[in-house]
Write a protein that holds these residues in place. Structure first.
Motif, PDB file in Angstrom:
ATOM      1  N   ILE A  77       0.840  -1.205   0.000  1.00  0.00           N
ATOM      2  CA  ILE A  77       0.000   0.000   0.000  1.00  0.00           C
ATOM      3  C   ILE A  77       0.874   1.255   0.000  1.00  0.00           C
ATOM      4  N   GLU A  78       1.908   1.237   0.830  1.00  0.00           N
ATOM      5  CA  GLU A  78       2.809   2.389   0.898  1.00  0.00           C
ATOM      6  C   GLU A  78       3.572   2.573  -0.412  1.00  0.00           C
ATOM      7  N   LEU A  79       3.818   1.475  -1.132  1.00  0.00           N
ATOM      8  CA  LEU A  79       4.460   1.560  -2.442  1.00  0.00           C
ATOM      9  C   LEU A  79       3.575   2.344  -3.407  1.00  0.00           C
ATOM     10  N   HIS A  80       2.235   2.236  -3.195  1.00  0.00           N
ATOM     11  CA  HIS A  80       1.268   2.991  -3.998  1.00  0.00           C
ATOM     12  C   HIS A  80       1.070   4.413  -3.461  1.00  0.00           C
ATOM     13  N   LYS A  81       1.866   4.806  -2.461  1.00  0.00           N
ATOM     14  CA  LYS A  81       1.764   6.113  -1.795  1.00  0.00           C
ATOM     15  C   LYS A  81       0.456   6.246  -1.014  1.00  0.00           C
ATOM     16  N   GLY A  82      -0.066   5.104  -0.596  1.00  0.00           N
ATOM     17  CA  GLY A  82      -1.286   5.102   0.200  1.00  0.00           C
ATOM     18  C   GLY A  82      -0.988   4.763   1.642  1.00  0.00           C
ATOM     19  N   LYS A  83      -2.034   4.479   2.414  1.00  0.00           N
ATOM     20  CA  LYS A  83      -1.859   4.108   3.816  1.00  0.00           C
ATOM     21  C   LYS A  83      -2.996   3.174   4.240  1.00  0.00           C
ATOM     22  N   ILE A  84      -2.775   2.458   5.342  1.00  0.00           N
ATOM     23  CA  ILE A  84      -3.793   1.550   5.869  1.00  0.00           C
ATOM     24  C   ILE A  84      -4.038   1.900   7.326  1.00  0.00           C
ATOM     25  N   GLU A  85      -5.302   1.937   7.711  1.00  0.00           N
ATOM     26  CA  GLU A  85      -5.690   2.250   9.080  1.00  0.00           C
ATOM     27  C   GLU A  85      -6.528   1.110   9.641  1.00  0.00           C
ATOM     28  N   VAL A  86      -6.461   0.937  10.949  1.00  0.00           N
ATOM     29  CA  VAL A  86      -7.193  -0.150  11.600  1.00  0.00           C
ATOM     30  C   VAL A  86      -7.959   0.369  12.800  1.00  0.00           C
ATOM     31  N   GLU A  87      -9.214  -0.061  12.904  1.00  0.00           N
ATOM     32  CA  GLU A  87     -10.003   0.146  14.115  1.00  0.00           C
ATOM     33  C   GLU A  87     -10.466  -1.228  14.579  1.00  0.00           C
ATOM     34  N   SER A  88     -10.278  -1.515  15.837  1.00  0.00           N
ATOM     35  CA  SER A  88     -10.665  -2.848  16.306  1.00  0.00           C
ATOM     36  C   SER A  88     -10.988  -2.828  17.787  1.00  0.00           C
ATOM     37  N   GLU A  89     -11.868  -3.741  18.184  1.00  0.00           N
ATOM     38  CA  GLU A  89     -12.206  -3.926  19.581  1.00  0.00           C
ATOM     39  C   GLU A  89     -12.317  -5.416  19.848  1.00  0.00           C
ATOM     40  N   ALA A  90     -11.599  -5.891  20.850  1.00  0.00           N
ATOM     41  CA  ALA A  90     -11.592  -7.324  21.163  1.00  0.00           C
ATOM     42  C   ALA A  90     -13.008  -7.831  21.387  1.00  0.00           C
ATOM     43  N   GLY A  91     -13.338  -8.907  20.683  1.00  0.00           N
ATOM     44  CA  GLY A  91     -14.655  -9.527  20.818  1.00  0.00           C
ATOM     45  C   GLY A  91     -15.737  -8.928  19.945  1.00  0.00           C
ATOM     46  N   LYS A  92     -15.440  -7.805  19.257  1.00  0.00           N
ATOM     47  CA  LYS A  92     -16.477  -7.146  18.454  1.00  0.00           C
ATOM     48  C   LYS A  92     -16.133  -7.036  16.970  1.00  0.00           C
ATOM     49  N   GLY A  93     -14.874  -7.178  16.606  1.00  0.00           N
ATOM     50  CA  GLY A  93     -14.521  -7.130  15.196  1.00  0.00           C
ATOM     51  C   GLY A  93     -13.512  -6.047  14.859  1.00  0.00           C
ATOM     52  N   SER A  94     -13.172  -5.984  13.577  1.00  0.00           N
ATOM     53  CA  SER A  94     -12.150  -5.051  13.102  1.00  0.00           C
ATOM     54  C   SER A  94     -12.582  -4.399  11.797  1.00  0.00           C
ATOM     55  N   THR A  95     -12.042  -3.224  11.546  1.00  0.00           N
ATOM     56  CA  THR A  95     -12.230  -2.536  10.270  1.00  0.00           C
ATOM     57  C   THR A  95     -10.868  -2.101   9.747  1.00  0.00           C
ATOM     58  N   PHE A  96     -10.541  -2.551   8.540  1.00  0.00           N
ATOM     59  CA  PHE A  96      -9.305  -2.143   7.872  1.00  0.00           C
ATOM     60  C   PHE A  96      -9.677  -1.161   6.759  1.00  0.00           C
ATOM     61  N   ARG A  97      -9.022  -0.003   6.750  1.00  0.00           N
ATOM     62  CA  ARG A  97      -9.285   1.003   5.717  1.00  0.00           C
ATOM     63  C   ARG A  97      -8.031   1.181   4.862  1.00  0.00           C
ATOM     64  N   ILE A  98      -8.190   0.929   3.574  1.00  0.00           N
ATOM     65  CA  ILE A  98      -7.105   1.137   2.610  1.00  0.00           C
ATOM     66  C   ILE A  98      -7.372   2.464   1.924  1.00  0.00           C
ATOM     67  N   ILE A  99      -6.455   3.401   2.054  1.00  0.00           N
ATOM     68  CA  ILE A  99      -6.644   4.745   1.484  1.00  0.00           C
ATOM     69  C   ILE A  99      -5.593   4.970   0.401  1.00  0.00           C
ATOM     70  N   LEU A 100      -6.073   5.204  -0.829  1.00  0.00           N
ATOM     71  CA  LEU A 100      -5.178   5.410  -1.974  1.00  0.00           C
ATOM     72  C   LEU A 100      -5.449   6.773  -2.602  1.00  0.00           C
ATOM     73  N   PRO A 101      -4.400   7.478  -3.010  1.00  0.00           N
ATOM     74  CA  PRO A 101      -4.601   8.769  -3.686  1.00  0.00           C
ATOM     75  C   PRO A 101      -5.105   8.582  -5.111  1.00  0.00           C
ATOM     76  N   LEU A 102      -5.949   9.503  -5.561  1.00  0.00           N
ATOM     77  CA  LEU A 102      -6.427   9.487  -6.946  1.00  0.00           C
ATOM     78  C   LEU A 102      -5.481  10.310  -7.827  1.00  0.00           C
ATOM     79  N   GLY A 103      -5.650  10.147  -9.125  1.00  0.00           N
ATOM     80  CA  GLY A 103      -4.767  10.860 -10.050  1.00  0.00           C
ATOM     81  C   GLY A 103      -3.406  10.187 -10.125  1.00  0.00           C
ATOM     82  N   LYS A 104      -2.421  10.905 -10.688  1.00  0.00           N
ATOM     83  CA  LYS A 104      -1.096  10.315 -10.860  1.00  0.00           C
ATOM     84  C   LYS A 104       0.037  11.263 -10.475  1.00  0.00           C
TER      85      LYS A 104
END
Length: 506
Positions: free
Chosen positions: A182-209
């Protein structure tokens, strides 16, 4: 059978191939030799197709799988192969840690990004660039991650606590590689999680070139190609569907329960035993315990490292519960330490087998335990009593047999003392009584009661208690002819000849 086994070999060879490729990718990243070759691509159908490749796996695990995008077309400059690895790795991770009946949602949407200009000129307010990024979120209702562990999950070879007890044990490479791609694409990844309730992974990529170097852009006009290779989950489903898992219908065959959280190992064991035995399976220790209570199998083969309840705890529960204490248990483990083996025996395990094991060795261990039971049964029938000090009989079983004998002797003169009354006096169901007495004595309850009655009759004859009719009534037989017939079947002579034969034998 051969085709099924080769499919299993093929699947695991593919797993090794994926692992090797991941290690090679990491090596390229470290050496700076991994090049980004991006093309403008509509990522919506790409992500949707990759999501749909997990459909059969989701159905098998009864997981609700949802895909949603705010638009039908969102063009992003991505390296196709690397982008697919990113999405597949995150999706695989979500499925790995989401239990049956859970939910996984994938969503794509454009977002405006707030850009700070204060670093250039403090007087210039923050500016908003329209549609400057795309966010791909993958949300699950899985086991979640403790807050103090979230910062470590992208570390190379790091594994969340307890991952080694899960069916699809990881290596700690996937998320680390995903973040770097992801970082090679100049993007980033974020995580939100709570034990016993689940997780959310967010992949954020820039548009354009504008964020890419000229050598990282390849302006291709060809149609988007989506990798449609069969996913690992599809292969697994096909193997499962084709493997014959029907129980053998001959009730005389022993019933085995295989408790193993790894799907491949579970199928492999079942496939090697199903011709000689009736075979049930359980996916973890808790499932194994429930099925043990419901089915009362003749023997249990259990892995040690499992989620919810490990093999040691399962064995301990089995051996200390009156309903299951008689069941022989074989523990399977990859731990070779002496103390681990001792821990297995201390919980009451009858056998302890190291992984990897040969199917022939497992069959031999199973056969040996079943033969031991048969020898105990033969001893009981010949001697008229069980050696209750035998090391293969648990203390719980000794108590059960002593209580059973006490109940029979207390009602020995009652010719209306039935199996139903026997079970009622022992405070267990008739079906459990049947399974316990067959397992411990080799006889159903009715025959067990009759054997104890006739043994008592033989003792009364030796003591010259009275005439044969009186003795027959004393031990619950109201039909002298039937008493004589049953006595001869057990002792080889009619009651009137028993005393003289006993003296001759002495």
């Amino acid at each position: 059978k051969t085709k099924n086994e080769l499919s299993l070999v093929h699947k695991n060879a593919n797993k090794l191939l994926v692992l090797v490729n991941q290690l090679l990718d990491i090596s390229k990243l470290e050496s700076g030799n991994m090049k980004l070759q991006t093309v403008p691509q509509n990522i919506v159908p790409v992500v949707k197709a990759l999501t749909l490749s997990f459909t059969s796996y989701a159905e098998r695990k009864q997981i609700t799988l949802k895909f949603n995008s705010t638009e039908n077309e969102i063009i992003v400059y991505v390296d196709r192969d690397k982008f697919e690895k990113i999405i597949t790795n995150i999706l695989s991770n979500a499925f790995k840690f989401t239990p049956e009946g859970g939910r996984i949602e994938i969503a794509i949407n454009r977002q405006a990004e707030l850009v700070s200009a204060s670093s250039v000129n403090p007087k210039i307010p923050n500016q908003v660039r329209d549609d400057s990024i795309v966010e791909i979120s993958i949300r699950d209702t899985g086991i979640g991650i403790r807050k103090e562990k979230i910062s470590k999950i992208f570390d190379r070879f790091y594994q969340v606590d307890g991952s080694h007890t899960r069916e699809q044990e990881g290596t700690g490479i996937g998320l680390s590689l995903t973040k770097e791609l992801i970082e090679l694409h100049k993007g980033k990844i974020e995580v939100e999680s709570e034990a016993g309730k689940g997780s959310t992974f967010r992949i954020i990529l820039p548009l354009g070139k504008d964020h890419l170097r000229p050598e990282e852009i390849s302006e291709e006009s060809e149609n988007i190609k989506i990798m449609m290779n069969q996913s690992e989950q599809d292969i697994q489903r096909k193997v499962e569907d084709k493997i014959d898992i029907e129980l053998l219908e001959k009730d005389s065959l022993p019933l085995l329960l295989i408790v193993e959280d790894n799907y491949d190992v579970r199928v492999y064991i079942k496939d090697n035993l199903k011709k000689e035995y009736r075979v049930l399976d359980a996916v973890d220790g808790e499932d194994g315990w429930n099925k043990s209570i419901e089915q009362i199998p003749d023997l249990i083969v259990s892995d040690v490292m499992m989620p919810k309840m490990d093999g040691f705890k399962l064995c301990e529960k089995l051996k200390t519960d009156e309903r299951t204490s008689h069941i022989p248990v074989i523990l399977l483990t990859a731990k070779a330490a002496k103390e681990d083996k001792l821990a297995g025996y201390e919980t009451g395990a009858d056998e302890y087998l190291m992984k990897p094991f040969e199917p022939d060795e497992l069959r031999a261990r199973i056969k040996n335990l079943i033969e031991q039971r048969k020898r105990l049964h033969q001893h009981f029938k010949k001697k008229g009593m069980l050696e209750l000090n035998d090391k293969k009989i648990t203390s719980v079983d000794k108590k059960f047999l002593l209580k059973a004998l006490e109940v029979i002797h207390r009602n020995i003169s009652d010719n209306s003392f039935t199996v139903e009354k026997f079970a009622e006096n022992l405070a267990i169901s008739r079906s459990l009584l049947n399974k316990k007495t067959v397992a411990l004595t080799g006889e159903p309850p009715r025959d067990f009661i009759r054997r104890i009655r006739l043994k008592k009759a033989a003792e009364l004859i030796e003591k010259k208690f009275g005439n044969l009719s009186e003795i027959a009534l004393e031990v619950g037989f109201d039909n002298p002819a039937y008493f004589s017939e049953a006595f001869k079947k057990q002792f080889g002579v009619v009651p009137s000849q028993y005393l003289s034969n006993s003296h001759n034998s002495i």
